[in-house]
Design a protein around this motif. Structure first.
Motif, PDB file in Angstrom:
ATOM      1  N   UNK A 168      -0.009   2.689   1.249  1.00 22.90           N
ATOM      2  CA  UNK A 168      -1.386   2.032   1.002  1.00 22.90           C
ATOM      3  C   UNK A 168      -1.257   0.811   2.694  1.00 22.90           C
ATOM      4  N   UNK A 169      -2.070   1.066   2.990  1.00 22.75           N
ATOM      5  CA  UNK A 169      -2.305   0.693   4.385  1.00 22.75           C
ATOM      6  C   UNK A 169      -3.809  -0.728   4.017  1.00 22.75           C
ATOM      7  N   UNK A 170      -3.549  -1.845   4.052  1.00 20.11           N
ATOM      8  CA  UNK A 170      -4.363  -2.698   4.869  1.00 20.11           C
ATOM      9  C   UNK A 170      -4.581  -4.444   5.342  1.00 20.11           C
ATOM     10  N   UNK A 171      -5.258  -4.649   5.864  1.00 17.38           N
ATOM     11  CA  UNK A 171      -5.958  -5.205   7.583  1.00 17.38           C
ATOM     12  C   UNK A 171      -4.700  -5.864   6.932  1.00 17.38           C
ATOM     13  N   UNK A 172      -3.974  -6.613   5.916  1.00 17.88           N
ATOM     14  CA  UNK A 172      -2.629  -7.616   6.632  1.00 17.88           C
ATOM     15  C   UNK A 172      -1.586  -6.837   6.122  1.00 17.88           C
ATOM     16  N   UNK A 173      -1.556  -5.082   6.108  1.00 17.59           N
ATOM     17  CA  UNK A 173      -0.189  -4.800   6.170  1.00 17.59           C
ATOM     18  C   UNK A 173      -0.253  -3.585   5.570  1.00 17.59           C
ATOM     19  N   UNK A 174       0.967  -2.835   5.473  1.00 22.55           N
ATOM     20  CA  UNK A 174       0.901  -1.607   4.887  1.00 22.55           C
ATOM     21  C   UNK A 174       2.172  -1.645   3.568  1.00 22.55           C
ATOM     22  N   UNK A 175       1.960  -1.032   2.617  1.00 20.70           N
ATOM     23  CA  UNK A 175       2.854  -1.173   1.158  1.00 20.70           C
ATOM     24  C   UNK A 175       3.092   0.812   0.879  1.00 20.70           C
ATOM     25  N   UNK A 176       4.508  -0.037   0.889  1.00 26.95           N
ATOM     26  CA  UNK A 176       4.885   2.321   0.859  1.00 26.95           C
ATOM     27  C   UNK A 176       4.868   2.753   1.941  1.00 26.95           C
ATOM     28  N   UNK A 177       4.917   4.292   1.841  1.00 28.76           N
ATOM     29  CA  UNK A 177       5.569   5.145   3.462  1.00 28.76           C
ATOM     30  C   UNK A 177       4.579   4.813   4.100  1.00 28.76           C
ATOM     31  N   UNK A 178       4.947   4.624   5.059  1.00 32.23           N
ATOM     32  CA  UNK A 178       3.649   4.474   6.193  1.00 32.23           C
ATOM     33  C   UNK A 178       3.900   5.870   7.163  1.00 32.23           C
ATOM     34  N   UNK A 179       4.275   7.003   6.649  1.00 29.75           N
ATOM     35  CA  UNK A 179       4.830   8.492   7.102  1.00 29.75           C
ATOM     36  C   UNK A 179       3.364   9.528   6.081  1.00 29.75           C
ATOM     37  N   UNK A 180       3.890   8.427   4.772  1.00 29.47           N
ATOM     38  CA  UNK A 180       2.430   9.000   4.227  1.00 29.47           C
ATOM     39  C   UNK A 180       1.756   8.364   3.329  1.00 29.47           C
ATOM     40  N   UNK A 181       0.533   7.299   4.560  1.00 33.81           N
ATOM     41  CA  UNK A 181      -0.338   6.736   4.463  1.00 33.81           C
ATOM     42  C   UNK A 181      -2.189   7.726   3.679  1.00 33.81           C
ATOM     43  N   UNK A 182      -2.130   7.567   2.018  1.00 36.28           N
ATOM     44  CA  UNK A 182      -3.369   7.826   1.681  1.00 36.28           C
ATOM     45  C   UNK A 182      -4.313   7.382   1.311  1.00 36.28           C
ATOM     46  N   UNK A 183      -3.890   5.727   0.929  1.00 32.85           N
ATOM     47  CA  UNK A 183      -5.466   5.212   0.971  1.00 32.85           C
ATOM     48  C   UNK A 183      -5.394   3.874   1.914  1.00 32.85           C
ATOM     49  N   UNK A 184      -6.428   3.416   2.227  1.00 32.30           N
ATOM     50  CA  UNK A 184      -6.584   2.217   3.420  1.00 32.30           C
ATOM     51  C   UNK A 184      -7.909   1.877   2.860  1.00 32.30           C
TER      52      UNK A 184
END
Length: 351
Positions: A321-337
């Motif tokens: 899960x990618x947000x402007x302040x950082x990413x939670x979870x699998x950075x190789x499987x970002x499917x929610x931004x």
């Protein structure tokens, strides 16, 4: 009729339902369902505001109402629509977990009292221990209950969840056997009108955690930024129309109320329990905040505990899960931004 999530939809890609690689195009479609924070799309469509912004970018945007909330998300996930209104939790557990890379283009609002826990003859949430609780299982109501229980040192092990359709919540509470329910407006208001009903916890106590979004296909957005610009421009023009007490604002809110099956007073009561981001700069600040990232971690952990990230998900971090302040979870499987790009352009007058 938001968040009637009964089953997750894992591994949609394996079922061959994913849309193909997005290409530049000039015709788009988005869907929405009835809820206080999404009624502006009906007004914007009826008043030609969406068409006006689409024309500005030489595209067409079809705005479609879907009566069944979960079906609207399913249709988006299958590629029938380029965008859809949904909550942050459902965006994670349906399209993102199903392999559809999705972007929260617009953070429209968050529930600020529209969702609540109601108990009969009790005014302390701690008294819910050992009781049966009627709600739409695996929905944002279920998430709200989990957060509420945490606040009084309890967990879901201390209660029994009874899955109940949102359409049946009000009548269920009226029966002698039902002592506790969790629901959202307008059902929440109807439950609270019943004798001995007490609101013991609501979403204003977890502000910013239940968000209402316009989610769009990431590939489509990246190939067609004009689509994002037109939707964003239309949204904030609608926001400008519905604010205040002048004739335009009253007509706008009356239109939304009628479309939602209530009257102006009823709709305005729902708006009072909704933190609408009328100003795009407010939405940008919220989207950039550390709180958003923390909330999505809470949502991912709840979703994993309840099997909503798919049967093969190894942990709550399975979906990035990618947000402007950082990413939670699998950075190789970002499917929610979550993006602030287009809302910032609206704030800067650059659309």
């Amino acid at each position: 009729m938001r968040s009637k999530l009964l089953t997750a939809l894992p591994f949609i890609a394996a079922a061959g339902m994913l849309p193909g690689t997005a290409l530049a195009k000039d015709e788009f479609s988005v869907c929405w369902s009835i809820y206080v924070g999404w009624m502006p799309w009906d007004y914007g469509d009826a008043e030609g505001i969406v068409d006006k912004w689409a024309d500005r970018y030489d595209i067409e945007i079809d705005v479609v109402q879907i009566n069944d909330y979960i079906e609207s998300i399913n249709q988006y996930t299958s590629g029938r629509f380029d965008g859809c209104t949904m909550t942050n939790m459902d965006a994670l557990t349906i399209p993102a977990s199903g392999g559809v890379d999705s972007t929260a283009l617009l953070v429209g609002d968050f529930s600020d009292g529209n969702d609540g826990i109601v108990m009969k003859n009790e005014d302390d949430l701690a008294e819910i221990e050992g009781k049966r609780v009627n709600l739409v299982e695996l929905s944002v109501s279920h998430y709200l209950l989990a957060r509420g229980l945490e606040s009084v040192g309890l967990s879901e092990r201390d209660i029994e969840v009874v899955n109940t359709a949102d359409a049946d919540i009000v009548s269920a509470f009226a029966t002698p056997d039902v002592s506790s329910v969790v629901t959202w407006n307008p059902q929440l208001s109807s439950v609270l009108e019943q004798p001995n009903a007490n609101l013991v916890f609501d979403s204003s106590q977890i502000p910013g955690e239940i968000m209402d979004l316009m989610v769009v296909n990431t590939e489509t957005l990246e190939a067609n930024p004009k689509f994002g610009k037109a939707l964003t421009g239309a949204w904030y023009e609608i926001m400008a129309h519905m604010q205040g007490s002048d004739e335009t604002a009253i007509e706008a809110r009356t239109h939304m109320a009628n479309a939602a099956g209530t009257d102006l007073e009823g709709y305005e009561a729902q708006l009072e329990a909704t933190n609408m981001f009328h100003d795009p700069s407010e939405a940008v600040d919220f989207t950039r905040s550390d709180q958003l990232l923390e909330t999505m971690q809470n949502v991912a952990e709840f979703s994993f505990r309840h099997g909503l990230l798919g049967q093969g998900a190894p942990s709550a971090e399975a979906v990035g899960i990618e947000t402007p302040s950082g990413t939670y979870g699998n950075e190789g499987n970002v499917n929610l931004r979550f993006t602030d790009k287009y809302m910032q352009q609206a704030a800067d007058g650059e659309l």
